[in-house]
Design a protein around this motif. Sequence first.
Motif, short mmCIF file in Angstrom:
data_model
loop_
_atom_site.label_atom_id
_atom_site.label_comp_id
_atom_site.label_asym_id
_atom_site.label_seq_id
_atom_site.Cartn_x
_atom_site.Cartn_y
_atom_site.Cartn_z
N ASP A 1 19.31 3.57 6.44
CA ASP A 1 19.55 4.26 5.17
C ASP A 1 18.24 4.76 4.58
N ALA A 2 17.20 3.91 4.67
CA ALA A 2 15.90 4.28 4.10
C ALA A 2 15.36 5.53 4.80
N TYR A 3 15.41 5.53 6.14
CA TYR A 3 14.89 6.69 6.86
C TYR A 3 15.70 7.93 6.55
N GLU A 4 17.02 7.77 6.53
CA GLU A 4 17.87 8.95 6.32
C GLU A 4 17.73 9.48 4.89
N SER A 5 17.52 8.59 3.95
CA SER A 5 17.40 9.10 2.58
C SER A 5 16.07 9.84 2.40
N ASP A 6 15.02 9.39 3.07
CA ASP A 6 13.77 10.15 3.05
C ASP A 6 13.93 11.50 3.72
N GLN B 1 -0.06 26.73 4.62
CA GLN B 1 -1.23 27.38 4.03
C GLN B 1 -1.02 27.71 2.56
N THR B 2 0.23 27.67 2.11
CA THR B 2 0.45 28.07 0.72
C THR B 2 1.06 26.96 -0.13
N ASP B 3 1.62 25.93 0.49
CA ASP B 3 2.39 24.95 -0.28
C ASP B 3 2.02 23.53 0.18
N ARG B 4 1.20 22.87 -0.61
CA ARG B 4 0.73 21.53 -0.26
C ARG B 4 1.87 20.53 -0.17
N GLU B 5 2.82 20.67 -1.10
CA GLU B 5 3.96 19.75 -1.11
C GLU B 5 4.79 19.89 0.17
N TYR B 6 4.89 21.13 0.67
CA TYR B 6 5.63 21.36 1.91
C TYR B 6 5.01 20.56 3.05
N PHE B 7 3.69 20.60 3.12
CA PHE B 7 2.98 19.87 4.16
C PHE B 7 3.32 18.38 4.08
N TYR B 8 3.32 17.86 2.87
CA TYR B 8 3.62 16.43 2.68
C TYR B 8 5.06 16.12 3.09
N GLN B 9 5.98 16.94 2.63
CA GLN B 9 7.39 16.68 2.91
C GLN B 9 7.70 16.81 4.41
N LEU B 10 7.07 17.79 5.06
CA LEU B 10 7.30 17.98 6.48
C LEU B 10 6.78 16.78 7.27
N ARG C 1 0.84 -1.21 0.00
CA ARG C 1 0.00 0.00 0.00
C ARG C 1 0.87 1.25 0.00
N PRO C 2 0.47 2.25 -0.77
CA PRO C 2 1.26 3.48 -0.84
C PRO C 2 1.13 4.27 0.46
N SER C 3 2.17 4.25 1.25
CA SER C 3 2.17 5.00 2.51
C SER C 3 3.63 5.16 2.88
N ILE C 4 3.91 5.96 3.89
CA ILE C 4 5.30 6.18 4.27
C ILE C 4 5.93 4.85 4.69
N GLU C 5 5.23 4.07 5.53
CA GLU C 5 5.78 2.78 5.98
C GLU C 5 5.94 1.82 4.79
N GLY C 6 4.95 1.86 3.88
CA GLY C 6 5.02 0.99 2.71
C GLY C 6 6.25 1.29 1.88
N LEU D 1 6.43 13.74 6.11
CA LEU D 1 7.33 12.62 5.82
C LEU D 1 8.58 12.71 6.70
N TYR D 2 9.15 13.91 6.75
CA TYR D 2 10.35 14.10 7.54
C TYR D 2 10.09 13.75 9.01
N ASN D 3 9.00 14.29 9.56
CA ASN D 3 8.71 14.06 10.98
C ASN D 3 8.44 12.60 11.27
N GLN D 4 7.77 11.94 10.34
CA GLN D 4 7.47 10.52 10.53
C GLN D 4 8.76 9.70 10.54
N GLN D 5 9.63 9.98 9.56
CA GLN D 5 10.83 9.17 9.42
C GLN D 5 11.84 9.42 10.54
N ILE D 6 11.86 10.65 11.03
CA ILE D 6 12.81 10.93 12.12
C ILE D 6 12.36 10.17 13.37
N LYS D 7 11.04 10.06 13.55
CA LYS D 7 10.51 9.29 14.69
C LYS D 7 10.82 7.81 14.54
N GLN D 8 10.65 7.29 13.33
CA GLN D 8 10.94 5.88 13.08
C GLN D 8 12.41 5.59 13.32
#
Lengths: 204, 369
Positions: free
Chosen positions: B179-184, B141-150, A145-150, B152-159
């Motif tokens: 490596d996967a987390y750091e490359s994200d 509020q102005t950049d949807r991609e920023y929200f996504y990237q932020l 599934r497309p997700s961060i974990e995936g 992603l970053y926060n999730q991966q740093i926690k992992q």
Amino acid sequence: MKYPSKILEQVVDSFSGLPGIGKKSALRIVLYLAQNPHQKSKKIVDSISRMTEELKICKECFSYSDFDICEICSNPSRDRSIICVVESIRDLMAIEDTQQFRGRYHILNGLISPLDGIGPDRLNIDVLVERIKSSEIQELIMAIRPSIEGDTTVYYINRQVESLPVKISLIARGISFGSELEYADEFTLGRSISERIPYQRHRA
Amino acid sequence: MIFKKILFAQFKNLNELSFNPKPGINFIIGNNGVGKTNILDGIHFCCMTKSYFHHSDKMSIQHDRDFFRIESLLTNDEEHQIIVRCKKNGQRVINFDSIAYSKASEHLGKIPVIMIIPDEVYTFINESEERRKFINYSLVQTDREYFYQLNLYNQQIKQRKSFLKSNNPLSFENNSLLDAYESDMYKAGRYIVKARSELIKKINPYLEEFSREMSDGQQSCSIRYKSNYDEEYALSEWAKQRESDALSGRTRTGIHLDKLECFFNNQSLKNFGSQGQIKTFVIALRFAQMKYLQSESHRNPILLLDDLFAKLDEDRVAQLVKLIERSPIDQCFITDTNLDRAKKIAKQINQRTSIHIFNSNQLQIHEKE
């Protein structure tokens, strides 16, 4: 709630809390079983007890099976060179229903997420690598599934097998058939545009 | 966008309240504790899908109740309806014109909003977390991609942190998962740093203009952005720091530690700024943020001012009034405890104003004399 019988209460307790079943549904099921002929409950009890004793996990793909090797893995007409990697048995069943895939499967049993206590060693990843090494597998389809974990899990598996002669592909991500473009979320739509496919391939 | 009608149900201390704001500037007058700030926070909820003050939605549900609901009617060229419902179990549904969003984040940016609360003046100067929040608040509020990237970053740093904590340090070297987390984190970080630098570049001229205006040309403010992420070294730093990060339980490199430094007349505001200079800075920065949101989204933001006038001297009030007049806003909400002060300010403002007074849990419009 007050129960007229301790026995009844115990059965209701064990039913409630099953996925999708609360106290009220549990009570309804139990009363139904209590009122209806003896055979019905007996049959259910028997089938459950048989499941707990006899249900096996396929040694190849980790799906449930009646035998040591499941029907898909032992079916000679299925393509042995291609493996579809899925998160769970439910995903396997969903893909089987499409009747589009004639290879075999590999069930990971979850996605990597150390936050939830799931490291790569908890999943069937090492065995997958062994499976690729010991047989003639040419392609892995990542039906994850497309997700961060995936995405992390796919990255990890890719790294484990990158030295092996196996092609890795991802299921396509995009707009579902029959849906409206305007209601698609921006990530999906954006991805569909940037990863568009040639029309010739679409028609074929 | 203009709010025409807002209905609050069981939202904080607003049990049942109907509010009919007017276009232009709306004063909300009432004593402490009647729920003025909660009205602003409810409006904030309709714009940003969450409270300005609380991280958890549950905190906004009235005591002993199971849910809250805010229903609002907005208009620009056409009418829109936003309904926000939150339940105690954490479930939150946001309907826009009767269609529920599958992700609340899709709503972000539809109605740009700025909130100014006086308490923040001090936290902004003293806490770098608050300053990063300012950046993120502007960009999501102005950049949807920023929200996504932020995200992603926060999730991966926690992992990554969680993996480091629960595994043997001997396994850290050449670990594909790390490596996967750091490359994200690397990829997301690159995007985030670029977006943040551009934001600061765009906000600085506005900040300078507004701070000069607010201080009769005495004070020229600016902000400087310093990232803790370097595209060239980030990956090797993270790889090197795995073991020490595991020990300390922190991640020492990355955009989550970015710095924003504040200056007035080229001096550090934190070290040399007086209380008045800090106030001027923070207010000018918020107006700069507003100008930025307006120019990026081509939508006029909603401005929320919580009890701000009570904390300012008369000169600053007059300057603030001038700033509000000139701002690209369709609607502004100002809370105050003092009716006379509100009347006086309303007279000074060369824009449409209305005064709403809390009266036994009802908001009544104050007729002009």
